[in-house]
Design a protein around this motif. Sequence first.
Motif, PDB file in Angstrom:
ATOM      1  N   LEU A 164     -13.129  -3.553   1.953  1.00 50.88           N
ATOM      2  CA  LEU A 164     -13.103  -2.204   1.367  1.00 50.88           C
ATOM      3  C   LEU A 164     -12.153  -1.269   2.096  1.00 50.88           C
ATOM      4  O   LEU A 164     -11.610  -0.345   1.493  1.00 50.88           O
ATOM      5  CB  LEU A 164     -14.508  -1.595   1.371  1.00 50.88           C
ATOM      6  CG  LEU A 164     -15.492  -2.073   0.308  1.00 50.88           C
ATOM      7  CD1 LEU A 164     -16.783  -1.273   0.400  1.00 50.88           C
ATOM      8  CD2 LEU A 164     -14.901  -1.967  -1.088  1.00 50.88           C
ATOM      9  N   SER A 165     -11.952  -1.495   3.391  1.00 51.51           N
ATOM     10  CA  SER A 165     -11.107  -0.594   4.194  1.00 51.51           C
ATOM     11  C   SER A 165      -9.763  -1.244   4.457  1.00 51.51           C
ATOM     12  O   SER A 165      -9.668  -2.197   5.228  1.00 51.51           O
ATOM     13  CB  SER A 165     -11.800  -0.269   5.522  1.00 51.51           C
ATOM     14  OG  SER A 165     -13.045   0.355   5.295  1.00 51.51           O
ATOM     15  N   SER A 210      -8.180   2.026  -0.285  1.00 51.71           N
ATOM     16  CA  SER A 210      -9.542   1.554  -0.502  1.00 51.71           C
ATOM     17  C   SER A 210      -9.508   0.262  -1.311  1.00 51.71           C
ATOM     18  O   SER A 210      -8.799   0.172  -2.320  1.00 51.71           O
ATOM     19  CB  SER A 210     -10.368   2.605  -1.251  1.00 51.71           C
ATOM     20  OG  SER A 210     -11.605   2.053  -1.673  1.00 51.71           O
ATOM     21  N   LEU A 213     -11.679  -0.661  -3.201  1.00 55.71           N
ATOM     22  CA  LEU A 213     -12.231  -0.368  -4.528  1.00 55.71           C
ATOM     23  C   LEU A 213     -11.128  -0.267  -5.575  1.00 55.71           C
ATOM     24  O   LEU A 213     -11.304  -0.695  -6.717  1.00 55.71           O
ATOM     25  CB  LEU A 213     -13.036   0.936  -4.498  1.00 55.71           C
ATOM     26  CG  LEU A 213     -14.361   0.929  -3.748  1.00 55.71           C
ATOM     27  CD1 LEU A 213     -14.940   2.342  -3.714  1.00 55.71           C
ATOM     28  CD2 LEU A 213     -15.351  -0.033  -4.385  1.00 55.71           C
ATOM     29  N   SER A 259     -17.220  -6.794   3.572  1.00 55.84           N
ATOM     30  CA  SER A 259     -16.980  -5.517   4.237  1.00 55.84           C
ATOM     31  C   SER A 259     -17.979  -5.240   5.360  1.00 55.84           C
ATOM     32  O   SER A 259     -19.102  -5.752   5.358  1.00 55.84           O
ATOM     33  CB  SER A 259     -17.068  -4.391   3.201  1.00 55.84           C
ATOM     34  OG  SER A 259     -16.956  -3.123   3.809  1.00 55.84           O
ATOM     35  N   HIS A 286     -19.027  -2.231   5.642  1.00 55.03           N
ATOM     36  CA  HIS A 286     -19.820  -1.135   5.074  1.00 55.03           C
ATOM     37  C   HIS A 286     -21.097  -1.691   4.441  1.00 55.03           C
ATOM     38  O   HIS A 286     -21.038  -2.475   3.503  1.00 55.03           O
ATOM     39  CB  HIS A 286     -19.009  -0.372   4.035  1.00 55.03           C
ATOM     40  CG  HIS A 286     -17.805   0.312   4.604  1.00 55.03           C
ATOM     41  ND1 HIS A 286     -17.900   1.404   5.438  1.00 55.03           N
ATOM     42  CD2 HIS A 286     -16.475   0.050   4.485  1.00 55.03           C
ATOM     43  CE1 HIS A 286     -16.687   1.795   5.807  1.00 55.03           C
ATOM     44  NE2 HIS A 286     -15.808   0.987   5.248  1.00 55.03           N
ATOM     45  N   LYS A 321     -24.384   3.401  -0.962  1.00 59.20           N
ATOM     46  CA  LYS A 321     -23.387   4.090  -1.779  1.00 59.20           C
ATOM     47  C   LYS A 321     -22.128   3.245  -1.943  1.00 59.20           C
ATOM     48  O   LYS A 321     -21.584   3.107  -3.044  1.00 59.20           O
ATOM     49  CB  LYS A 321     -23.038   5.453  -1.163  1.00 59.20           C
ATOM     50  CG  LYS A 321     -22.075   6.281  -2.013  1.00 59.20           C
ATOM     51  CD  LYS A 321     -21.881   7.679  -1.444  1.00 59.20           C
ATOM     52  CE  LYS A 321     -23.148   8.487  -1.549  1.00 59.20           C
ATOM     53  NZ  LYS A 321     -22.931   9.903  -1.126  1.00 59.20           N
ATOM     54  N   SER A 322     -21.638   2.652  -0.846  1.00 61.95           N
ATOM     55  CA  SER A 322     -20.456   1.784  -0.925  1.00 61.95           C
ATOM     56  C   SER A 322     -20.728   0.573  -1.809  1.00 61.95           C
ATOM     57  O   SER A 322     -19.880   0.164  -2.610  1.00 61.95           O
ATOM     58  CB  SER A 322     -20.049   1.316   0.478  1.00 61.95           C
ATOM     59  OG  SER A 322     -19.610   2.396   1.268  1.00 61.95           O
ATOM     60  N   ARG A 341     -20.901   1.621  -5.507  1.00 64.51           N
ATOM     61  CA  ARG A 341     -19.558   1.943  -6.009  1.00 64.51           C
ATOM     62  C   ARG A 341     -18.773   0.668  -6.299  1.00 64.51           C
ATOM     63  O   ARG A 341     -18.063   0.584  -7.307  1.00 64.51           O
ATOM     64  CB  ARG A 341     -18.806   2.798  -4.990  1.00 64.51           C
ATOM     65  CG  ARG A 341     -19.239   4.258  -4.956  1.00 64.51           C
ATOM     66  CD  ARG A 341     -18.518   5.000  -3.848  1.00 64.51           C
ATOM     67  NE  ARG A 341     -18.850   6.421  -3.828  1.00 64.51           N
ATOM     68  CZ  ARG A 341     -18.510   7.253  -2.854  1.00 64.51           C
ATOM     69  NH1 ARG A 341     -17.829   6.794  -1.814  1.00 64.51           N
ATOM     70  NH2 ARG A 341     -18.855   8.531  -2.916  1.00 64.51           N
ATOM     71  N   TYR A 356     -20.985  -9.061  -3.208  1.00 64.27           N
ATOM     72  CA  TYR A 356     -20.820  -8.213  -2.022  1.00 64.27           C
ATOM     73  C   TYR A 356     -21.523  -8.891  -0.850  1.00 64.27           C
ATOM     74  O   TYR A 356     -22.705  -9.237  -0.928  1.00 64.27           O
ATOM     75  CB  TYR A 356     -21.441  -6.847  -2.279  1.00 64.27           C
ATOM     76  CG  TYR A 356     -20.977  -5.729  -1.366  1.00 64.27           C
ATOM     77  CD1 TYR A 356     -20.276  -4.649  -1.872  1.00 64.27           C
ATOM     78  CD2 TYR A 356     -21.269  -5.731   0.002  1.00 64.27           C
ATOM     79  CE1 TYR A 356     -19.858  -3.608  -1.047  1.00 64.27           C
ATOM     80  CE2 TYR A 356     -20.853  -4.697   0.824  1.00 64.27           C
ATOM     81  CZ  TYR A 356     -20.152  -3.633   0.290  1.00 64.27           C
ATOM     82  OH  TYR A 356     -19.731  -2.600   1.110  1.00 64.27           O
TER      83      TYR A 356
END
Length: 211
Positions: free
Chosen positions: A61-62, A67, A69, A86, A88, A92-93, A96, A105
């Motif tokens: 993600l980073s 991003s 995303l 990720s 994260h 919320k991440s 999203r 994920y």
Amino acid sequence: MDNGAPSGVRVFLVDDHPVMRNGLSLLLTQSGHNVCGVAGSRAELLARLDGAQAAVALVDLSLAEESGLDLIDDLTARGVPTLIYSMHEDSKSIERAFARGARGYVTKREVEDVLLAAIAAVAAGQRYVSPEVMRSLAGRVLASEHDAEAALSQREEQILDRLGRGETSAEMSRALNISFHTVETYYGRLLRKLGLASMKELRKFAIRRHG
């Protein structure tokens, strides 16, 4: 190493840290997969993806100032499912990522077998939610329930408690000296505040809370 994953899944890695890319490449190769491309940015991904014939894109993600995303749309448009990998772990991440179209994920602190299982699932057209991600999402749901319960009035608490004890609307009406219609009105308020869709769900919630 046999992890129950089909060999030969073509994986495209997107991570801006060369050490991470090298480590993942080694892991996947040793597990029988094929790292068909690597990128550290969106520009590199778009330049290298079309000829890679990737079955799965493993995306951080980073990415420096970008991003991950934003890459999901590019990958989806090219028919490549995205598996987020990720650091994260916040809900919320995670939400999203799935809202943008990610198919799975996994957090970076999970064991290798979880990542390999995720690759196998996503390559097979399935969605994958890792154990750590499930815990994060469950925590979000429980926190939301707690916030909703904190907003209940004293009378709504009484109705919910009695419902959890198995009382009928008529019994509540007599015990609380209110009309049957008023009891039904409180049901409607509880459904809205707790985000529930039916009396069946409300009754289950009340029994679980009471018990």
